[in-house]
Enzyme design. Sequence first.
Site, PDB file in Angstrom:
ATOM      1  N   HIS A 183     -45.224  -5.846 -64.875  1.00  0.00           N
ATOM      2  CA  HIS A 183     -45.575  -4.892 -65.924  1.00  0.00           C
ATOM      3  C   HIS A 183     -46.354  -3.722 -65.334  1.00  0.00           C
ATOM      4  O   HIS A 183     -47.337  -3.910 -64.624  1.00  0.00           O
ATOM      5  CB  HIS A 183     -46.422  -5.577 -67.000  1.00  0.00           C
ATOM      6  CG  HIS A 183     -45.613  -6.437 -67.921  1.00  0.00           C
ATOM      7  ND1 HIS A 183     -46.085  -6.860 -69.141  1.00  0.00           N
ATOM      8  CD2 HIS A 183     -44.361  -6.947 -67.796  1.00  0.00           C
ATOM      9  CE1 HIS A 183     -45.162  -7.601 -69.731  1.00  0.00           C
ATOM     10  NE2 HIS A 183     -44.112  -7.669 -68.937  1.00  0.00           N
ATOM     11  N   TYR A 187     -51.871  -5.085 -77.643  1.00  0.00           N
ATOM     12  CA  TYR A 187     -53.171  -5.523 -78.155  1.00  0.00           C
ATOM     13  C   TYR A 187     -53.454  -4.713 -79.418  1.00  0.00           C
ATOM     14  O   TYR A 187     -53.494  -3.479 -79.366  1.00  0.00           O
ATOM     15  CB  TYR A 187     -54.277  -5.268 -77.133  1.00  0.00           C
ATOM     16  CG  TYR A 187     -54.176  -6.099 -75.874  1.00  0.00           C
ATOM     17  CD1 TYR A 187     -54.909  -7.275 -75.741  1.00  0.00           C
ATOM     18  CD2 TYR A 187     -53.357  -5.705 -74.813  1.00  0.00           C
ATOM     19  CE1 TYR A 187     -54.830  -8.041 -74.583  1.00  0.00           C
ATOM     20  CE2 TYR A 187     -53.272  -6.465 -73.659  1.00  0.00           C
ATOM     21  CZ  TYR A 187     -54.013  -7.634 -73.544  1.00  0.00           C
ATOM     22  OH  TYR A 187     -53.939  -8.386 -72.409  1.00  0.00           O
TER      23      TYR A 187
END
Length: 392
Positions: free
Chosen positions: A72, A201
Site C-alpha cells: 500500500h 479510517y
Amino acid sequence: MRTQVAIIGAGPSGLLLGQILARSGIDNVIVERQSGDYVLGRIRAGVLEQTTVDLLAAAGVDQRLRHEGLVHDGFELCFDGQRHRIDMKALTGGKTVTVYGQTEVTRDLMDARREGGHTTFYEAKDVQLHDIAGNKPHVTFTHQGEHHTLDCDFIAGCDGFHGVSRASIPADVLKTFERVYPFGWLGVLVDRPPVSEELIYSNHARGFALCSMRSHSRSRYYIQCPSDDKAEQWSDDAFWDELRKRLDSATAQALQTGPSIEKSIAPLRSFVTEPMRHGRLFLAGDAAHIVPPTGAKGLNLAASDVHYLSSALIEHYAEHSPAGLDHYSARCLRRVWKASRFSWWFTSLTHRFPDTGEMGQQLQHAELDYLVNSPAASAAMAENYVGLPLEG
C-alpha cells in the site's frame, strides 16, 4: 536439557527471534503454554512496516509474503462525509506498508521452525522462570505429564501481557504506565472483496470505523463500540448497518457484505513497562508494551524488539561483547514511546470519547482539516504510519 536461549512464547515475536537466532547458529528452545492451533487462531492486525518486511526477509520467511502481501502506497481519512488520501509513498520518499495478516506471519514462522527441526514445546504447563538475576537462569515446566528443566544462558520473554515473564520480575524493579480506553473495537472478518484498495479510517459522530483487508477476497472491518459490549450482542446485519452509517455515501453503497467468519471485540489500552530487561531476562512484544491498534504498531513494535534483541545476542556470542544486551532496554523504549505517542494521538483523533463533548469534536475536526491540508502535517503523519527507522 540445555540451550543457549530459552524463549517463552510461540507468538510471532518468539518465533521470529527463534528463527533469526537459529540462522545465526544460536541454539534456542521455545516454550508455549497454548497449543499451536490456538496460537494460529488469534486474529490480529496485518499492516507491516517495511522494517518488519525486511526483518522477515532476513529470517528467510518472506516467500509467501512477497507473493500474497498487498503493498500500500497510502491510506484514506474520512470525515464530514469526505475521503482524503494520505500518499505515504510520496510524502516519505518512497516508503510503503504491506498488508499481510499476523496469522499468516505466524504460520510462515511455524513452518520454518518445523522444517529447521528446532525444538518447541506447545501446551507447556506450570511454566516458571528461575534465577533470572543470577548466573544460572533456567525454566521449569511440565509437558505431556513429564517435568522438564531447561538450563540456558538467557531467557526471552515473548509471552504477552498475561504471560509469566513480566510477572517473574520483582514488582519493585518495574515501573508501568497504563491507560485503558473507554471503548473497544468490534471486528468482523468476511470473505468479500475489500470496499477500497487502501485502508479507510473514518471519524464519525456515531464513532470510529475502519475498512481494512487481508487479501483481495477477504476483508476486515471494525467499528468503535462500548467497552462492555459483547460480540454475540451484535448480529451481522446490525454490524453492517452501523458500519454503513459511519462511512461516506459512496463507500457505504459499494460495501459488499456477507456472513462473518470471525467476530470479536478487542479492548483498547496503552501499556508500557520499564525496564525491558532484568538480569538475564529480556522482555519483547506485548510482554513489555501494548498500543491501541489504530496505528497498526503492535506487531511492528514486537518485530523491532526482536531486531534489537537478536542483534545483541548475536553480538554477545560472536564477539563476547555485552554492549548490545546492556543497551537493549533503552534502545527499544525509545521506539516504543514514539510509537505509543503516535497510536495514542491517532486514536484520540479518530474516536469519540464520552467526556470530550462538542468542544472536543470541534477540535478533532480542526486537526483533521489541518492534517489533510498541510503538507507538513501530512508528511509527519505518513512518516509515523510507515514506521520510524531502526537504530543501528
